[in-house]
Design a protein around this motif. Structure first.
Motif, PDB file in Angstrom:
ATOM      1  N   TYR A  76       0.819  -1.211   0.000  1.00 49.78           N
ATOM      2  CA  TYR A  76       0.000   0.000   0.000  1.00 49.78           C
ATOM      3  C   TYR A  76       0.849   1.256   0.000  1.00 49.78           C
ATOM      4  CZ  TYR A  76      -3.629  -3.308   0.814  1.00 49.78           C
ATOM      5  OH  TYR A  76      -4.468  -4.357   0.651  1.00 49.78           O
ATOM      6  N   ASP A  85      -9.188  -1.208  -0.517  1.00 49.76           N
ATOM      7  CA  ASP A  85      -9.189  -2.658  -0.302  1.00 49.76           C
ATOM      8  C   ASP A  85      -9.954  -3.032   0.966  1.00 49.76           C
ATOM      9  OD1 ASP A  85      -7.736  -2.990  -2.588  1.00 49.76           O
ATOM     10  OD2 ASP A  85      -5.940  -3.783  -1.611  1.00 49.76           O
ATOM     11  N   THR A  88     -13.637  -3.326   0.509  1.00 55.60           N
ATOM     12  CA  THR A  88     -13.999  -4.600  -0.125  1.00 55.60           C
ATOM     13  C   THR A  88     -13.995  -5.724   0.899  1.00 55.60           C
ATOM     14  OG1 THR A  88     -13.099  -3.868  -2.244  1.00 55.60           O
ATOM     15  CG2 THR A  88     -13.357  -6.254  -1.936  1.00 55.60           C
TER      16      THR A  88
END
Length: 164
Positions: A76, A85, A88
């Motif tokens: 990241y 992310d 999700t």
């Protein structure tokens, strides 16, 4: 309340509390975000990534897969990429918990930890483990933010419930 309401509330609180500490972390300077800590997983940034990665790993384990490692912080570039992310992962966690039946919660899950050691535990224990794990690391992030001059306040579950 039913067990499903409890699970939905737990998933909602988990996401809310993660967002709470993430928003405070955004107020840190880059130096503060990446400063080594005496607790957590190295830095505030690394601890945030660890939280998200732990949720990924446990979801995989609950679905019959045992990842050999957690997603590293080096994947990241910044908090925005991490949050994308993490959103999700959160959606997957909410969906998973929302679909659980009492029978599935009572079922045994066999998985391997990141050292390859096999364990078998009731799924309900593992869900509780993930939630308490996250509380521990959110508290570490809150402490680092407070030490940096950003008093975080309280992100106890009662504050989430009052917003509902």
């Amino acid at each position: 309340m039913s067990y499903q309401n409890d699970l939905n509330m737990m998933a909602g609180y988990n996401h809310w509390a993660n967002q709470y500490v993430l928003n405070f972390a955004r107020q840190l300077s880059n130096e503060q975000l990446h400063a080594k800590l005496a607790y957590g997983f190295g830095t505030v940034f690394e601890t945030l990534v660890h939280l998200m990665a732990a949720e990924q790993v446990w979801l995989a384990r609950w679905n019959g897969h045992s990842p050999e490692k957690l997603t590293p912080a080096s994947n990241y570039a910044d908090l925005d990429q991490l949050e994308t992310d993490w959103n999700t992962v959160n959606a997957n966690l909410v969906a998973y918990l929302g679909a659980l039946t009492p029978e599935r919660l009572d079922s045994q899950v066999t998985y391997k930890d990141t050292q390859g050691v096999e364990f078998t535990n009731p799924l309900s224990f593992l869900v509780w483990h993930l939630m308490t794990h996250n509380m521990e690391h959110r508290a570490q992030i809150a402490a680092a933010c407070t030490e940096a001059g950003l008093p975080v306040g309280s992100f106890n579950v009662i504050h989430y419930l009052r917003q509902l």
